[in-house]
Scaffold this motif. Structure first.
Motif: not given
Length: 324
Positions: A310-314, A323-324
């Motif tokens: 979940n590195v791009t969760s924020e 970015i879907p």
């Protein structure tokens, strides 16, 4: 803002207006000025030997106070990532990944360096010089680029000369295809001894002893205490026998010399990316408590790994991208 000019014939009411205007301006300056309110700050890069300055602000009804205290981290870690001069895209990816991670800086100070041998062409000289100017996070060793012909020895043995005595508590050698989760690494190292310490994925990790000179820590990433770094830099044994599988040979030096008695096997938290491979003691599915995932050779492997954690969760919604 303009003020009426005073003359000998100025009326008392005009003089009062001027004094009142100056008073208002002075009040605004004292109230809003960033110097007075604590908004003006000064920062500098933290050197390997410095402590961390922490500013704390306390509020009361009548005052706005800022006090500074110096916090010495519990340990300092030099993370050396062995890579190649031409792998600019990989270093860009790694810098982004590390920059997005957080960890308790009162516990650890981590300095990350990208390590390779001498540059060989003008493209490398110009592009690497740009990186040095921008990031100042590169170590260039005086060697011909190689994997198992002494590069790791050159790196480890050079550190006391580069950094002096006891600058760091630990040194980690890692590969550039390893995803390292810094906060988990910090917590794992926190209680480890600062002397004669050797930490990583111990090989062999099963009953089949198919490696020469076991045991040793796999080259995906292993941590050494600073006293072992000093020993490597001065001892005859590693100097005379540095050509061979770099991780195997590092363990071999310690085994022959009776060094690194404090050994910590980090299986299953250190492991290889599974992909389409077969599971074994050093290759398995992602686990939430991972510290290091190795053999991320292709971009899609990195993407799958970063998605799992979940590195791009924020990522915030925006009109500027989709970015879907």
């Amino acid at each position: 803002m303009s003020f009426p000019l005073l003359s000998k014939n100025s009326s008392p009411s005009t003089l009062t207006l001027v004094i009142l205007s100056l008073t208002v301006v002075g009040f605004i300056f004292l109230t809003v000025s960033p110097i007075n309110s604590g908004f003006l700050t000064c920062s500098r890069p933290i050197s390997a030997s410095s402590d961390i300055s922490v500013s704390t602000t306390s509020h009361t009804a009548a005052t706005h106070e800022t006090t500074s205290s110096t916090v010495k981290p519990e340990f300092r870690l030099l993370l050396g990532i062995l890579t190649l001069p031409e792998l600019y895209e990989r270093r860009h990816l790694l810098r982004n990944i590390f920059a997005l991670q957080t960890y308790d800086q009162t516990v650890a100070q981590i300095d990350i360096r990208y390590v390779f041998c001498n540059l060989t062409d003008d493209e490398q000289r110009v592009f690497v010089a740009l990186e040095v100017l921008r990031y100042d996070d590169i170590i260039i060793l005086d060697c011909k680029e190689n994997m198992n012909e002494g590069k790791t020895y050159s790196f480890l043995s050079s550190l006391p000369e580069f950094y002096g005595d006891q600058t760091y508590d630990f040194v980690m050698k890692a590969d550039d295809d390893s995803y390292i989760i810094l906060d988990k690494l910090v917590e794992s190292l926190r209680d480890k001894p600062r002397e004669d310490m050797y930490y990583g994925l111990k090989i062999p990790c099963d009953t089949k002893n198919f490696f020469p000179f076991p045991p040793f820590m796999e080259g995906m990433g292993y941590v050494l205490s600073w006293d072992l770094i000093q020993w490597i830099s001065t001892a005859d044994l590693p100097r005379a026998d540095s050509i061979g599988l770099e991780d195997v040979w590092t363990g071999k030096w310690f085994n022959i010399a009776g060094k690194a008695k404090n050994r910590f096997d980090m299986a299953p938290r250190f492991y290889d990316y599974l992909g389409n491979g077969q599971k074994n003691c050093f290759r398995h599915e992602f686990i939430p408590d991972s510290i290091l995932v190795h053999r991320l050779k292709k971009n899609y492997m990195w993407a799958e790994t970063l998605k799992y954690f979940n590195v791009t969760s924020e990522l915030k919604p925006s009109k500027l991208y989709h970015i879907p």
